[in-house]
Scaffold this motif. Structure first.
Motif, short mmCIF file in Angstrom:
data_model
loop_
_atom_site.label_atom_id
_atom_site.label_comp_id
_atom_site.label_asym_id
_atom_site.label_seq_id
_atom_site.Cartn_x
_atom_site.Cartn_y
_atom_site.Cartn_z
N ARG A 17 0.68 -1.31 -0.09
CA ARG A 17 0.13 0.09 0.16
C ARG A 17 0.88 1.43 -0.07
O ARG A 17 0.51 2.26 -0.76
CB ARG A 17 -0.97 0.02 1.05
CG ARG A 17 -1.93 -1.08 1.00
CD ARG A 17 -2.84 -1.21 2.30
NE ARG A 17 -3.76 0.07 2.22
CZ ARG A 17 -4.32 0.43 3.46
NH1 ARG A 17 -4.20 -0.38 4.55
NH2 ARG A 17 -5.16 1.59 3.52
N MET A 18 1.93 1.14 0.98
CA MET A 18 2.78 2.39 0.92
C MET A 18 3.53 2.74 -0.50
O MET A 18 3.72 3.76 -1.22
CB MET A 18 3.81 2.28 2.00
CG MET A 18 3.28 2.48 3.38
SD MET A 18 4.39 2.43 4.79
CE MET A 18 3.67 2.10 6.04
N THR A 19 3.91 1.52 -1.17
CA THR A 19 4.57 1.69 -2.44
C THR A 19 3.74 2.13 -3.40
O THR A 19 3.93 3.10 -4.20
CB THR A 19 5.12 0.04 -2.91
OG1 THR A 19 6.11 -0.38 -2.03
CG2 THR A 19 5.64 0.33 -4.38
N GLN A 20 2.48 1.94 -3.46
CA GLN A 20 1.42 2.28 -4.32
C GLN A 20 1.16 3.85 -4.24
O GLN A 20 0.70 4.55 -4.97
CB GLN A 20 0.11 1.63 -4.10
CG GLN A 20 -0.02 0.08 -4.33
CD GLN A 20 -1.25 -0.69 -4.23
OE1 GLN A 20 -1.98 -0.24 -3.23
NE2 GLN A 20 -1.52 -1.82 -4.72
N HIS A 21 1.34 4.32 -2.86
CA HIS A 21 1.27 5.73 -2.64
C HIS A 21 2.37 6.58 -3.31
O HIS A 21 2.20 7.56 -3.90
CB HIS A 21 0.85 6.19 -1.22
CG HIS A 21 -0.51 5.84 -0.85
ND1 HIS A 21 -1.62 6.60 -1.04
CD2 HIS A 21 -1.03 4.69 -0.21
CE1 HIS A 21 -2.74 6.01 -0.46
NE2 HIS A 21 -2.56 4.78 -0.01
N ILE A 22 3.56 6.04 -3.05
CA ILE A 22 4.53 6.65 -3.47
C ILE A 22 4.59 6.37 -5.06
O ILE A 22 4.91 7.48 -5.57
CB ILE A 22 5.98 5.77 -2.94
CG1 ILE A 22 6.11 6.32 -1.45
CG2 ILE A 22 7.21 6.34 -3.53
CD1 ILE A 22 7.12 5.30 -0.48
N ASP A 23 4.17 5.42 -5.60
CA ASP A 23 4.15 5.25 -7.19
C ASP A 23 3.09 6.33 -7.76
O ASP A 23 3.56 6.81 -8.82
CB ASP A 23 3.86 3.91 -7.42
CG ASP A 23 5.00 2.97 -7.40
OD1 ASP A 23 6.06 3.26 -7.05
OD2 ASP A 23 4.57 1.67 -7.44
N ALA A 24 2.20 6.46 -6.92
CA ALA A 24 1.01 7.55 -7.39
C ALA A 24 1.64 9.01 -7.49
O ALA A 24 1.51 9.96 -8.24
CB ALA A 24 -0.15 7.65 -6.61
N ALA A 25 2.58 9.31 -6.27
CA ALA A 25 3.13 10.64 -6.31
C ALA A 25 4.29 10.91 -7.57
O ALA A 25 4.03 11.78 -8.21
CB ALA A 25 3.78 10.78 -4.96
N LEU A 26 5.05 9.49 -7.76
CA LEU A 26 5.79 9.79 -8.94
C LEU A 26 5.23 9.79 -10.09
O LEU A 26 5.54 10.45 -10.95
CB LEU A 26 7.00 8.61 -8.79
CG LEU A 26 7.72 8.42 -7.53
CD1 LEU A 26 8.55 7.32 -7.71
CD2 LEU A 26 8.56 9.47 -7.47
N ALA A 27 4.17 9.05 -10.37
CA ALA A 27 3.15 9.11 -11.54
C ALA A 27 2.74 10.53 -11.68
O ALA A 27 2.65 11.20 -12.99
CB ALA A 27 1.98 8.25 -11.59
N LEU A 28 2.38 11.30 -10.73
CA LEU A 28 1.88 12.61 -10.81
C LEU A 28 3.04 13.46 -11.23
O LEU A 28 2.72 14.16 -12.35
CB LEU A 28 1.40 13.33 -9.47
CG LEU A 28 0.89 14.69 -9.38
CD1 LEU A 28 -0.44 14.60 -10.12
CD2 LEU A 28 0.69 14.95 -7.77
#
Length: 96
Positions: A17-28
């Motif tokens: 879950r934390m990796t998904q949130h970090i990945d979302a920030a990087l995708a942004l």
């Protein structure tokens, strides 16, 4: 540290879950078309947001250790359960 199946599952799920949130920030960041704006947003993340998050995490870890101490656990017991050294547990308890 010896994980029970429930603890191991929880850790794996938290990591995912934390990796998904970090990945979302990087995708942004990746989605910002203007290179100047993308660099500024990357700088905001790297220089402001991540260090602030690291400070919050450090404070949460210290509070967790102090909660365990308030429950009567010794530094040695907390170290054994977390897989950290006794000196590190002591540092966390002192917010160091």
């Amino acid at each position: 540290m010896t994980d029970t199946p429930d603890t191991a599952h929880s850790a794996a799920e938290l990591r995912t879950r934390m990796t998904q949130h970090i990945d979302a920030a990087l995708a942004l960041l990746d989605g910002i078309p203007d290179p100047i704006a993308r660099e500024a947003a990357g700088r905001l993340l790297a220089d402001d947001l991540l260090p602030a998050a690291a400070q919050r995490v450090k404070a949460m870890r210290g509070a967790a250790v102090r909660d365990l101490r308030a429950q009567g656990l010794t530094l040695k017991a907390i170290a054994a359960q977390t897989g950290l050294s006794v000196p590190r547990i002591d540092q966390l308890a002192k917010d160091k």
